[in-house]
Write an enzyme that holds these catalytic residues in place. Sequence first.
Site, PDB file in Angstrom:
ATOM      1  N   ARG A  64      38.303   7.786   3.455  1.00  0.00           N
ATOM      2  CA  ARG A  64      37.126   8.483   3.974  1.00  0.00           C
ATOM      3  C   ARG A  64      37.513   9.876   4.455  1.00  0.00           C
ATOM      4  O   ARG A  64      38.693  10.222   4.458  1.00  0.00           O
ATOM      5  CB  ARG A  64      36.504   7.667   5.123  1.00  0.00           C
ATOM      6  CG  ARG A  64      37.568   7.198   6.107  1.00  0.00           C
ATOM      7  CD  ARG A  64      37.070   6.953   7.467  1.00  0.00           C
ATOM      8  NE  ARG A  64      36.666   8.190   8.108  1.00  0.00           N
ATOM      9  CZ  ARG A  64      37.510   9.085   8.603  1.00  0.00           C
ATOM     10  NH1 ARG A  64      38.822   8.911   8.562  1.00  0.00           N
ATOM     11  NH2 ARG A  64      37.049  10.190   9.163  1.00  0.00           N
ATOM     12  N   GLN A 212      35.269   5.878  14.207  1.00  0.00           N
ATOM     13  CA  GLN A 212      36.349   6.686  13.628  1.00  0.00           C
ATOM     14  C   GLN A 212      37.126   7.436  14.708  1.00  0.00           C
ATOM     15  O   GLN A 212      38.304   7.726  14.534  1.00  0.00           O
ATOM     16  CB  GLN A 212      35.779   7.698  12.613  1.00  0.00           C
ATOM     17  CG  GLN A 212      35.309   7.092  11.308  1.00  0.00           C
ATOM     18  CD  GLN A 212      33.834   6.785  11.322  1.00  0.00           C
ATOM     19  OE1 GLN A 212      33.261   6.499  12.378  1.00  0.00           O
ATOM     20  NE2 GLN A 212      33.194   6.817  10.172  1.00  0.00           N
ATOM     21  N   ASP A 253      31.383  17.754   6.290  1.00  0.00           N
ATOM     22  CA  ASP A 253      31.317  17.076   4.987  1.00  0.00           C
ATOM     23  C   ASP A 253      30.691  17.950   3.920  1.00  0.00           C
ATOM     24  O   ASP A 253      30.929  17.763   2.734  1.00  0.00           O
ATOM     25  CB  ASP A 253      30.544  15.768   5.119  1.00  0.00           C
ATOM     26  CG  ASP A 253      31.448  14.711   5.716  1.00  0.00           C
ATOM     27  OD1 ASP A 253      31.634  14.726   6.948  1.00  0.00           O
ATOM     28  OD2 ASP A 253      32.024  13.926   4.944  1.00  0.00           O
ATOM     29  N   ASN A 263      27.892  16.960   9.162  1.00  0.00           N
ATOM     30  CA  ASN A 263      29.099  16.248   9.628  1.00  0.00           C
ATOM     31  C   ASN A 263      28.671  14.921  10.256  1.00  0.00           C
ATOM     32  O   ASN A 263      27.467  14.634  10.357  1.00  0.00           O
ATOM     33  CB  ASN A 263      29.893  17.113  10.617  1.00  0.00           C
ATOM     34  CG  ASN A 263      31.270  16.533  10.900  1.00  0.00           C
ATOM     35  OD1 ASN A 263      32.028  16.250   9.962  1.00  0.00           O
ATOM     36  ND2 ASN A 263      31.609  16.320  12.159  1.00  0.00           N
TER      37      ASN A 263
HETATM   38  C1  LIG Z   1      37.853  16.783   7.805  1.00  0.00           C
HETATM   39  S1  LIG Z   1      36.966  15.496   7.885  1.00  0.00           S
HETATM   40  C2  LIG Z   1      35.331  16.083   8.140  1.00  0.00           C
HETATM   41  C3  LIG Z   1      34.388  14.993   8.000  1.00  0.00           C
HETATM   42  O1  LIG Z   1      34.585  14.353   6.766  1.00  0.00           O
HETATM   43  C4  LIG Z   1      34.491  13.991   9.151  1.00  0.00           C
HETATM   44  O2  LIG Z   1      34.207  14.653  10.347  1.00  0.00           O
HETATM   45  C5  LIG Z   1      33.494  12.924   8.907  1.00  0.00           C
HETATM   46  O3  LIG Z   1      32.343  13.080   9.247  1.00  0.00           O
HETATM   47  C6  LIG Z   1      33.945  11.757   8.144  1.00  0.00           C
HETATM   48  O4  LIG Z   1      32.938  10.815   7.996  1.00  0.00           O
HETATM   49  P1  LIG Z   1      33.274   9.416   7.346  1.00  0.00           P
HETATM   50  O5  LIG Z   1      31.945   8.732   7.260  1.00  0.00           O
HETATM   51  O6  LIG Z   1      34.237   8.723   8.231  1.00  0.00           O
HETATM   52  O7  LIG Z   1      33.846   9.706   5.967  1.00  0.00           O
END
Ligand SMILES: CSC[C@@H](O)[C@@H](O)C(=O)COP(=O)(O)O
Length: 381
Positions: A64, A212, A253, A263
């Site tokens: 992820r 996370q 993202d 994000n």
């Molecule tokens: C450098 S990582 C930036 C984003 O990908 C991070 O903040 C995020 O929102 C990740 O979400 P996830 O759902 O865990 O993939």
Amino acid sequence: MADQDARSPVGIEPPALSVLRWDEPPGGPAVVLLDQTRLPSQEVELVCGDVPALVGAIRTLAVRGAPLLGIAGGYGVALAAARGEDVGRAVELLEGARPTAVNLGYGARRVAEAYRSAEAKGADRERAAGAALAEARALHREDAAASARMARHGSQLLAELLPEGAHRLLTHCNTGALVSGGEGTAFAVALRAHREGRLRQLWVDETRPLLQGARLTAYEAARNGLPYRVLTDSAAGSLFAAGEVDAVLIGADRIAADGSVANKVGSYPLAVLAKYHHVPFVVVAPTSTVDPGTPDGAAVVVEQRSASEVTEFTFPRPVPAGAEKDGEASAAVGAQAYNPAFDITPPELVTAIVTEEGVVSPVTGVGLAELCARSSQVTIS
Ligand SMILES: CSC[C@@H](O)[C@@H](O)C(=O)COP(=O)(O)O
């Protein structure tokens, strides 16, 4: 408020995490991942021997975070090529696994392009597959380099924005080595500040519902000896009110052409809090996260995830859509849920966007389009 003691002294660095690698065991090539659904209690590898297995790992968040999804997408296409499978179909499957992180499609399409261009030059399937793998490896290396450059630009920016004393930084979700070929995006900036002796506290939002922050960022902070504390997402307001946050650092993202930032859900409320409390809100992301094809925040497709992530304690593993539920109820039986994975922060709430090419902000006077023009990594839609 007393700071938590760092768990290891500055200067002693832990071994690098093996987050994602290409392997060629006798059974055939595979993408091997550190299964992030098992962290922090277990460091277990997940072997994906074909594209559907990798798509499953992406959907369940075993792998992820935007930059790492780009790398996974790239290796996924290389895997399809090595197995003699349809590369275009692999791109479709991978890209469709999660809609918001633009890097996923970027990585997959870039490697498919390398495969097709080798074929167009007369390479047979095996050689074209070799070209695809070489491109995936290049993407992986570039991301590591971008990470180091973002950390440098980001720490310079913090020194300018916060000239006095060591910083108390608040971060959301996970943006460290677990999402990158290098040390990450926002987390890499905090890590650099720590190594420079300028980090007083890293406030880690737990990041509901899949934690996370609590599971992954705290794990990375502990490994690296950062002074950190976990807080519930809803405690952030009182922390700002108490004057305990000097800056917010988050990843992204997808960044739209107008500078809107998609994000992890919960980022937008932090930006509102930061504005109200006159605290800088800094986004750290590689230029591969900028999508000139998405004009503004309203055009971003926000992934909606399973209600069970909210209505059940599925920790540590999210239940894939349609799968048998195995969690303890955390909401009344039959409760419906609103579970967007991301939210959108409008550009007027963003103090600066730190990329590997430099910093976009009203202070530097540099715009997003100008930085992207310097980069070879901006998304090819
Ligand atoms: C450098 S990582 C930036 C984003 O990908 C991070 O903040 C995020 O929102 C990740 O979400 P996830 O759902 O865990 O993939």
